[in-house]
Design a protein around this motif. Sequence first.
Motif, mmCIF file in Angstrom:
data_model
loop_
_atom_site.group_PDB
_atom_site.id
_atom_site.type_symbol
_atom_site.label_atom_id
_atom_site.label_comp_id
_atom_site.label_asym_id
_atom_site.label_seq_id
_atom_site.Cartn_x
_atom_site.Cartn_y
_atom_site.Cartn_z
ATOM 1 N N UNK A 1 2.063 -15.950 28.190
ATOM 2 C CA UNK A 1 2.557 -14.605 27.909
ATOM 3 C C UNK A 1 1.429 -13.700 27.422
ATOM 4 N N UNK A 2 0.594 -14.222 26.535
ATOM 5 C CA UNK A 2 -0.494 -13.424 25.969
ATOM 6 C C UNK A 2 -1.519 -13.075 27.041
ATOM 7 N N UNK A 3 -1.871 -14.036 27.896
ATOM 8 C CA UNK A 3 -2.828 -13.766 28.962
ATOM 9 C C UNK A 3 -2.333 -12.674 29.903
ATOM 10 N N UNK A 4 -1.077 -12.794 30.330
ATOM 11 C CA UNK A 4 -0.524 -11.826 31.271
ATOM 12 C C UNK A 4 -0.388 -10.443 30.638
ATOM 13 N N UNK A 5 0.078 -10.408 29.397
ATOM 14 C CA UNK A 5 0.259 -9.116 28.736
ATOM 15 C C UNK A 5 -1.081 -8.478 28.372
ATOM 16 N N UNK A 6 -2.059 -9.300 27.999
ATOM 17 C CA UNK A 6 -3.392 -8.761 27.709
ATOM 18 C C UNK A 6 -3.998 -8.155 28.967
ATOM 19 N N UNK A 7 -3.785 -8.795 30.125
ATOM 20 C CA UNK A 7 -4.229 -8.220 31.392
ATOM 21 C C UNK A 7 -3.558 -6.880 31.650
ATOM 22 N N UNK A 8 -2.256 -6.821 31.361
ATOM 23 C CA UNK A 8 -1.520 -5.576 31.566
ATOM 24 C C UNK A 8 -2.093 -4.458 30.703
ATOM 25 N N UNK A 9 -2.405 -4.779 29.447
ATOM 26 C CA UNK A 9 -3.013 -3.794 28.553
ATOM 27 C C UNK A 9 -4.371 -3.356 29.087
ATOM 28 N N UNK A 10 -5.146 -4.331 29.548
ATOM 29 C CA UNK A 10 -6.512 -4.070 30.010
ATOM 30 C C UNK A 10 -6.540 -3.138 31.207
ATOM 31 N N UNK A 11 -5.570 -3.301 32.136
ATOM 32 C CA UNK A 11 -5.612 -2.559 33.388
ATOM 33 C C UNK A 11 -4.610 -1.407 33.454
ATOM 34 N N UNK A 12 -4.018 -1.064 32.321
ATOM 35 C CA UNK A 12 -3.084 0.058 32.273
ATOM 36 C C UNK A 12 -3.721 1.205 31.496
ATOM 37 N N UNK A 13 -3.715 2.418 32.039
ATOM 38 C CA UNK A 13 -4.367 3.538 31.352
ATOM 39 C C UNK A 13 -3.575 3.995 30.130
ATOM 40 N N UNK A 14 -4.220 4.814 29.317
ATOM 41 C CA UNK A 14 -3.553 5.407 28.159
ATOM 42 C C UNK A 14 -2.319 6.172 28.614
ATOM 43 N N UNK A 15 -1.219 6.003 27.880
ATOM 44 C CA UNK A 15 0.035 6.649 28.252
ATOM 45 C C UNK A 15 0.883 5.822 29.193
ATOM 46 N N UNK A 16 0.383 4.663 29.623
ATOM 47 C CA UNK A 16 1.128 3.811 30.537
ATOM 48 C C UNK A 16 2.182 2.975 29.834
ATOM 49 N N UNK A 17 2.919 2.204 30.622
ATOM 50 C CA UNK A 17 4.018 1.387 30.113
ATOM 51 C C UNK A 17 3.818 -0.081 30.467
ATOM 52 N N UNK A 18 4.113 -0.956 29.520
ATOM 53 C CA UNK A 18 4.055 -2.404 29.711
ATOM 54 C C UNK A 18 5.391 -2.972 29.272
ATOM 55 N N UNK A 19 5.966 -3.839 30.088
ATOM 56 C CA UNK A 19 7.303 -4.359 29.807
ATOM 57 C C UNK A 19 7.310 -5.879 29.893
ATOM 58 N N UNK A 20 7.977 -6.490 28.930
ATOM 59 C CA UNK A 20 8.226 -7.932 28.939
ATOM 60 C C UNK A 20 9.734 -8.118 28.944
ATOM 61 N N UNK A 21 10.247 -8.829 29.936
ATOM 62 C CA UNK A 21 11.691 -9.041 30.045
ATOM 63 C C UNK A 21 11.990 -10.513 30.262
#
Length: 232
Positions: free
Chosen positions: A119-139
């Motif tokens: 979970x941490x690896x995938x979400x950290x990637x999402x943070x890394x490749x998402x620009x400021x103001x973007x959205x990250x979702x875990x469901x």
Amino acid sequence: FLAKMSHDIRTPINAIMGMTQIARDNAGDWGKTDECLATIQTSSQHLLSLINDVLDMSKIESSDAALSRAEVNLADQIGQVDGIIRPQAETHRQAFTIRVHEISHERLIGDAVRLRQIFINLLSNAVKYTPSGGHIRLAACRGENSTVRITVQDDGIGIPAEDVPRLFERFYRVDKARSRAAGGTGLGLAIAKEIVEQHGGHIELESEYGKGTTVHITLPTDLAPSGKEDKV
């Protein structure tokens, strides 16, 4: 391995050595020294993440990779992941949301540390490749045949269609300027795939360049025998 990793490992080491020398040359200038220390810290963390990925892959390929097999509370895991990822998202001014629904029970069989690592690896990637103001979702929701389906979604830079089939290959990285600048070993998704499959699960990824990426994980949810723990 050496051909793919030598440059990645040398880069933070050179930064550490260079900044150390500059700090020594400017020992009386706290502002300059503090700036050097910040770069040293960032480079050290990056180097450690590279080494950790390589060691994790090595362990997974060897007998040392035996997973702990015990009851894992999904809600507890999500809570711990939230505590790690939310500050990262807030630093990047991203919205991070979690949704859990239609799960009849929250206990899985598996290795809590390894599942949390996914979970941490995938979400950290999402943070890394998402620009400021973007959205990250875990469901997390109930899947078919006594499974739980976990989804990590972002609206970041996305991945070109020609690269998607190769993303789970070891050391493979998308050859785009933003991806190269973000660094990494190209092992994160390979590690996640190995851990998911060791748990009897399945992982798949879909992405559209410029629009974002979604990763789906399916894991069995059979309850572990009460009070028992073994190795698998």
